[in-house]
Design a protein around this motif. Sequence first.
Motif, PDB file in Angstrom:
ATOM      1  N   UNK A 117     -22.469 -13.242 -19.911  1.00  0.00           N
ATOM      2  CA  UNK A 117     -22.494 -11.759 -19.289  1.00  0.00           C
ATOM      3  C   UNK A 117     -21.312 -10.795 -19.905  1.00  0.00           C
ATOM      4  N   UNK A 118     -20.484 -11.340 -20.644  1.00  0.00           N
ATOM      5  CA  UNK A 118     -19.574 -10.373 -21.459  1.00  0.00           C
ATOM      6  C   UNK A 118     -19.312 -10.967 -22.588  1.00  0.00           C
ATOM      7  N   UNK A 119     -18.067 -10.438 -23.246  1.00  0.00           N
ATOM      8  CA  UNK A 119     -17.790 -10.753 -24.529  1.00  0.00           C
ATOM      9  C   UNK A 119     -16.257 -11.573 -24.567  1.00  0.00           C
ATOM     10  N   UNK A 120     -16.103 -12.518 -25.305  1.00  0.00           N
ATOM     11  CA  UNK A 120     -14.856 -13.165 -25.238  1.00  0.00           C
ATOM     12  C   UNK A 120     -13.926 -12.502 -26.023  1.00  0.00           C
ATOM     13  N   UNK A 121     -14.234 -11.902 -27.023  1.00  0.00           N
ATOM     14  CA  UNK A 121     -13.140 -10.968 -27.831  1.00  0.00           C
ATOM     15  C   UNK A 121     -13.719  -9.715 -27.700  1.00  0.00           C
ATOM     16  N   UNK A 122     -12.758  -8.902 -26.624  1.00  0.00           N
ATOM     17  CA  UNK A 122     -13.003  -7.389 -26.324  1.00  0.00           C
ATOM     18  C   UNK A 122     -12.492  -6.555 -27.043  1.00  0.00           C
ATOM     19  N   UNK A 123     -10.960  -6.724 -27.168  1.00  0.00           N
ATOM     20  CA  UNK A 123     -10.158  -5.890 -27.711  1.00  0.00           C
ATOM     21  C   UNK A 123     -10.148  -5.910 -29.102  1.00  0.00           C
ATOM     22  N   UNK A 124     -10.007  -4.811 -29.657  1.00  0.00           N
ATOM     23  CA  UNK A 124      -9.940  -4.730 -31.127  1.00  0.00           C
ATOM     24  C   UNK A 124      -8.871  -5.479 -31.781  1.00  0.00           C
ATOM     25  N   UNK A 125      -7.780  -5.837 -31.077  1.00  0.00           N
ATOM     26  CA  UNK A 125      -6.789  -6.577 -31.666  1.00  0.00           C
ATOM     27  C   UNK A 125      -7.349  -8.233 -31.769  1.00  0.00           C
TER      28      UNK A 125
END
Lengths: 154, 379, 292
Positions: free
Chosen positions: B307-315
Amino acid sequence: MSSPDELAGSALFDRLTAAQLAAVTEAVREVTFAPGTRLFDEGQIAAGCWLIRDGQVALETAIPGRGLVVVQTLGPGDVLGWSWLVPPHRWHFSATATGAVRALQLETSQLLALADADPALGYPLALGLFEVLLARLQSTRSRLLDLYGSPRER
Amino acid sequence: MTGAAVLSRAGLDELIAALIAEGYRVIGPTVRDDAIVLAELGSGAQLPSGWGVDSAPGRYRLRRRADEAVFGHSAGSQSWKEFLHPSQQLLWSADGDGFSPARDEPVRIAFLGVRACDLAAIAKLGVVLGGGAHPDAAFARRRAGLFVVAAGCTEPGGVCFCASMGTGPRPGPGYDLALTERTDAQDHRFVVDVGSPAGERVLSGLTRRSANGAEIDDARGAVEDAAAQMGREMPAIDLRQLLADSRESPLWANVADRCLACGNCTMVCPTCFCTTTQDSTDLTGEHAERSQHWASCFDVDFSYLHGGSVRVSGASRYRQWITHKLSTWHDQFGSSGCVGCGRCIAWCPVGIDITAEARRLAELREASGAGEEGPDEQS
Amino acid sequence: MSADIQSTAAAAVEHDGGGETMLPVPHRVTGRREESHDCVTLRLEPCGRALPPFAPGQFAMLARPGVGEIAISISGDPSARDGSLTNTIRDVGAVSRALCRTRPGHVIGVRGPYGTSWGLDTAVGRDLVIVAGGVGLAPVRPILLGALAARDAYRRIVLVAGARSPAELLFRDQLADWAARPDVAVELTIDQPAAGWDGAVGFVTEPLAQLRLAPAQTVAFVCGPEPMMRFSASVLLSKGMAAGDIRVSLERNMKCGAGLCGHCQLGPLLLCRDGPVVDYARAQALLDVREL
């Protein structure tokens, strides 16, 4: 009366010296509860703490429309009852033995007297209670996370 | 390079014609849209004769050379992976209860002008896509039918750092023929090294002469000198360990302020291989197809889970890309994933330089005192 | 080109049964069971060619043409050698929903087996502690089925399973059968209060914490949401278990399952190849890093 051996192995007491353990043992006796026994009621003055040896105790509260709701069960090795230690010294939930229960009952007024008289005993005892409480808090928080919920519900 | 030959500029045209006559699609550099791109060549006339390139972080410009060199450029926006591992391909189609693989017609491809860095990249793709327990058969077929003419670099570009990655400037094994271009007032010639029996056979059909000792030395020397003229270099440390030590580095937040997560680097990188799949049907739903196309770890959806992503941040996404390229590629595939071509530096719209970021990570690690006790995770 | 590339091409053709790595093998749904409001167990049989046998812990890529393909661990009896496959699927997205909606007679595509197994054979002679949370009970069921089929090869077998509510406990009939056996200990617990449930109420780590273990003799198999696995592993470590004796089943986005698409990376691990079963000595440091 119980022997210090029965208390050993519980996180509650593993910081106490042998002498302290012996003193605490004076305040402990083995009890049994028949299935269905209400150990304490929500709102009552809180006295007593139990180290469950066999069987299951349900912590519950009455919710109009939902009936008596079991919020937590405790089993062998679990500690029942902390509300005696700090104000308001009243039980937050009711506790019922769901089956036959065998437990070690701590006479908390005696324990409090021992701890007041000797902080060297009171401190490790409080830490032991804290450790058990902390584990319960972490488990409760884990339940709040609703980890088994489906992404469709979010 | 004993038995090396020399081809004239006309000889190079002959080579292209001979390969076409044998049924190869010859892919090589040509000028198009103000850049040097890889395209199918009909003849040697389409080579980028006299064109050079100025490349720098976030910058790529053609410039006119004083000579007519055809391989005097570098770091174009494409790499050879488009032809071995296409950006789009049909995997299978399904009708009723059966699945039919997409059958690519057998095409023999010849690559003309593969740099040392790109040759190393092809080998790395071979390990990833062809060397595992479940090889990509289409990739393996395309590579098996490949004829490779490598080109030794004598003028590295401003973003090049193949020397410090150990992949060049001299082409490593994997070519059928390797050319080192030499052009001066007298002469425009290609010193040829043979790398395979197929290369020997093709060469034997061309107009050529033997190379003399001086020519061989000159060609070899020019390529060796190029190693000292690289535009930049990767720090000479254990990069695999550096990235493993740097998971919590303050660098990631800093890069994230600059990185647009546009994914250009993954598209131009000759070793980036990630793909995703796409399913479609016709209107009746009876006929379905699945195709595969390039994917980038900079895409938020790349790490979609529950339901979401593991790596959300650009960092975290930048960290993933550089860590995979320089470090975890070793764990997964037994070598570095970076060949030092510098394309990611030239084609990054904000000019992020992978060598500078590695250098900064090393400085930050030293400053924090970490990495002195040695690795605490299994290698 | 060089000889080894040509042999790789030949090997590629031979390896995947003459086909391609990404080509699904048609299987027919021959059984369907609703385990809960959003979980379905499908029994699949090959339409023609069967796939190699799956070991507990391994997964298949299940495809519904036109919709998509997802990675699902096997949940059935690992000793079945008739080519049949059992998978339990939770409806959480478009593809899983389409798979849950298939009916006996429908054909879906299957690729596999992929990934590492729970390694039950390496736990012979030891105590097995199986910890499952939610739909994590499905990938560990083959461990139980395999161990019970050779019961004397193992010492204690303990299953600790948590679910949100009694209705969401999978395989309830089997759980009851196992609980009735004297040679298996089953501890079930639910997170949320539920009417009509007289069992334990609490997080799965609570009965786990009260287990008496011989840590050097124990192998633990943990499967469920990642935080539940971390918390459970923490309890097991505090009981003196070695991290290398705790095995978790990890999950990341997968597009190919075969080591080609690059999606399932967790640090140095490719979970389709180095996982999904990973020992906690390797996994712990990786799971502690945010957004890895």
